[in-house]
Design a protein around this motif. Structure first.
Motif, PDB file in Angstrom:
ATOM      1  N   ALA A  29     -10.640 -77.730 -76.376  1.00  0.00           N
ATOM      2  CA  ALA A  29     -11.054 -75.859 -76.955  1.00  0.00           C
ATOM      3  C   ALA A  29     -11.946 -75.361 -76.294  1.00  0.00           C
ATOM      4  O   ALA A  29     -12.773 -74.026 -76.290  1.00  0.00           O
ATOM      5  CB  ALA A  29     -11.079 -76.322 -78.214  1.00  0.00           C
ATOM      6  N   VAL A  30     -13.092 -76.126 -75.967  1.00  0.00           N
ATOM      7  CA  VAL A  30     -14.054 -76.220 -74.529  1.00  0.00           C
ATOM      8  C   VAL A  30     -14.007 -75.339 -73.820  1.00  0.00           C
ATOM      9  O   VAL A  30     -14.111 -74.350 -73.256  1.00  0.00           O
ATOM     10  CB  VAL A  30     -15.421 -77.447 -75.008  1.00  0.00           C
ATOM     11  N   THR A  31     -12.685 -76.355 -73.583  1.00  0.00           N
ATOM     12  CA  THR A  31     -12.593 -75.547 -71.475  1.00  0.00           C
ATOM     13  C   THR A  31     -12.154 -74.501 -71.596  1.00  0.00           C
ATOM     14  O   THR A  31     -12.436 -73.023 -70.878  1.00  0.00           O
ATOM     15  CB  THR A  31     -11.227 -76.370 -71.374  1.00  0.00           C
ATOM     16  N   GLU A  66     -13.823 -70.076 -70.669  1.00  0.00           N
ATOM     17  CA  GLU A  66     -13.258 -69.604 -69.125  1.00  0.00           C
ATOM     18  C   GLU A  66     -13.138 -67.928 -69.900  1.00  0.00           C
ATOM     19  O   GLU A  66     -13.489 -67.214 -69.780  1.00  0.00           O
ATOM     20  CB  GLU A  66     -11.368 -70.209 -69.486  1.00  0.00           C
ATOM     21  N   ALA A  67     -13.343 -68.237 -71.681  1.00  0.00           N
ATOM     22  CA  ALA A  67     -13.163 -66.989 -72.140  1.00  0.00           C
ATOM     23  C   ALA A  67     -15.324 -66.287 -71.647  1.00  0.00           C
ATOM     24  O   ALA A  67     -15.632 -65.788 -71.498  1.00  0.00           O
ATOM     25  CB  ALA A  67     -13.747 -67.031 -73.352  1.00  0.00           C
ATOM     26  N   LYS A  68     -16.591 -67.052 -71.778  1.00  0.00           N
ATOM     27  CA  LYS A  68     -17.542 -67.434 -71.626  1.00  0.00           C
ATOM     28  C   LYS A  68     -18.017 -66.830 -69.898  1.00  0.00           C
ATOM     29  O   LYS A  68     -18.635 -66.233 -69.881  1.00  0.00           O
ATOM     30  CB  LYS A  68     -18.614 -68.322 -71.763  1.00  0.00           C
ATOM     31  N   ARG A  69     -17.208 -67.425 -68.823  1.00  0.00           N
ATOM     32  CA  ARG A  69     -16.974 -66.831 -67.284  1.00  0.00           C
ATOM     33  C   ARG A  69     -16.831 -65.679 -67.644  1.00  0.00           C
ATOM     34  O   ARG A  69     -17.262 -65.029 -66.644  1.00  0.00           O
ATOM     35  CB  ARG A  69     -16.472 -67.929 -67.059  1.00  0.00           C
ATOM     36  N   THR A  70     -15.239 -65.518 -67.631  1.00  0.00           N
ATOM     37  CA  THR A  70     -14.999 -63.872 -68.244  1.00  0.00           C
ATOM     38  C   THR A  70     -15.724 -62.780 -68.315  1.00  0.00           C
ATOM     39  O   THR A  70     -16.224 -61.988 -67.735  1.00  0.00           O
ATOM     40  CB  THR A  70     -13.864 -63.438 -68.789  1.00  0.00           C
ATOM     41  N   ALA A  71     -16.700 -62.728 -69.640  1.00  0.00           N
ATOM     42  CA  ALA A  71     -17.705 -62.788 -69.816  1.00  0.00           C
ATOM     43  C   ALA A  71     -19.071 -62.237 -70.036  1.00  0.00           C
ATOM     44  O   ALA A  71     -19.729 -61.816 -69.968  1.00  0.00           O
ATOM     45  CB  ALA A  71     -17.396 -62.316 -71.601  1.00  0.00           C
ATOM     46  N   ASN A  72     -19.045 -63.527 -68.487  1.00  0.00           N
ATOM     47  CA  ASN A  72     -20.682 -63.709 -68.028  1.00  0.00           C
ATOM     48  C   ASN A  72     -21.629 -64.268 -68.583  1.00  0.00           C
ATOM     49  O   ASN A  72     -22.498 -63.252 -68.914  1.00  0.00           O
ATOM     50  CB  ASN A  72     -20.350 -62.258 -67.944  1.00  0.00           C
ATOM     51  N   LEU A  73     -21.304 -65.115 -69.962  1.00  0.00           N
ATOM     52  CA  LEU A  73     -22.225 -65.529 -70.979  1.00  0.00           C
ATOM     53  C   LEU A  73     -22.275 -67.298 -69.891  1.00  0.00           C
ATOM     54  O   LEU A  73     -21.696 -67.537 -69.699  1.00  0.00           O
ATOM     55  CB  LEU A  73     -20.973 -65.665 -72.469  1.00  0.00           C
ATOM     56  N   PRO A  74     -23.565 -67.250 -70.578  1.00  0.00           N
ATOM     57  CA  PRO A  74     -24.189 -68.160 -70.692  1.00  0.00           C
ATOM     58  C   PRO A  74     -23.885 -69.907 -71.606  1.00  0.00           C
ATOM     59  O   PRO A  74     -23.156 -69.501 -72.651  1.00  0.00           O
ATOM     60  CB  PRO A  74     -25.595 -68.436 -71.132  1.00  0.00           C
ATOM     61  N   VAL A  75     -23.515 -70.888 -70.978  1.00  0.00           N
ATOM     62  CA  VAL A  75     -22.950 -71.883 -71.916  1.00  0.00           C
ATOM     63  C   VAL A  75     -23.602 -72.123 -73.122  1.00  0.00           C
ATOM     64  O   VAL A  75     -23.370 -72.865 -74.039  1.00  0.00           O
ATOM     65  CB  VAL A  75     -23.288 -73.602 -70.916  1.00  0.00           C
TER      66      VAL A  75
END
Ligand SMILES: O=C(O)C(=O)C[C@]1(C(=O)O)C=C[C@@H](O)C=C1
Length: 108
Positions: free
Chosen positions: A41-43, A47-56
């Motif tokens: 689920a973290v993967t 992926e969603a954060k990368r697309t939305a340009n959000l920090p980890v």
């Protein structure tokens, strides 16, 4: 040399210890299976954060998770340990997400 397995009963090792350790082994197997699903689920989150340009790192979300797991624990005496365990889980989740980013960066 003592070659008895830690989950085998002997005259020195009470039956109750053996039974309790077998129960821990079974629970650990379930916990590892669930943690593997959590990493999956973290993967997806990553992926969603990368697309939305959000920090980890998301402090607000981590506070929510910690409060939630503490409330879910039916035993008030272990709530602080549950929070501590989840602090470790989320730190490892962030490190795993950093690994995912590094792997992406080397392949693109
Ligand atoms: O929910 C997120 O945004 C995640 O990246 C997952 C997660 C977690 O493992 O629960 C990990 C890092 C964040 O700081 C918050 C939560």
């Amino acid at each position: 040399m003592n070659v008895t397995k830690s989950t085998e009963s002997t005259s020195e090792q009470p039956k109750m210890l053996t039974v309790a350790r077998q129960r821990i082994n079974t629970l650990d197997q379930q916990i590892v299976g669930l943690l593997a699903q959590r990493f999956d689920a973290v993967t997806m989150v990553n992926e969603a954060k990368r697309t939305a340009n959000l920090p980890v790192m998301d402090h607000g979300r981590e506070d929510q998770v910690l409060d939630r797991v503490a409330q879910l624990d039916p035993n008030p005496a272990t709530r602080k340990y549950m929070r501590d365990i989840y602090q470790h889980i989320m730190r490892n989740s962030r490190e795993y997400q950093d690994d995912l980013t590094a792997a992406r960066d080397t392949t693109h």
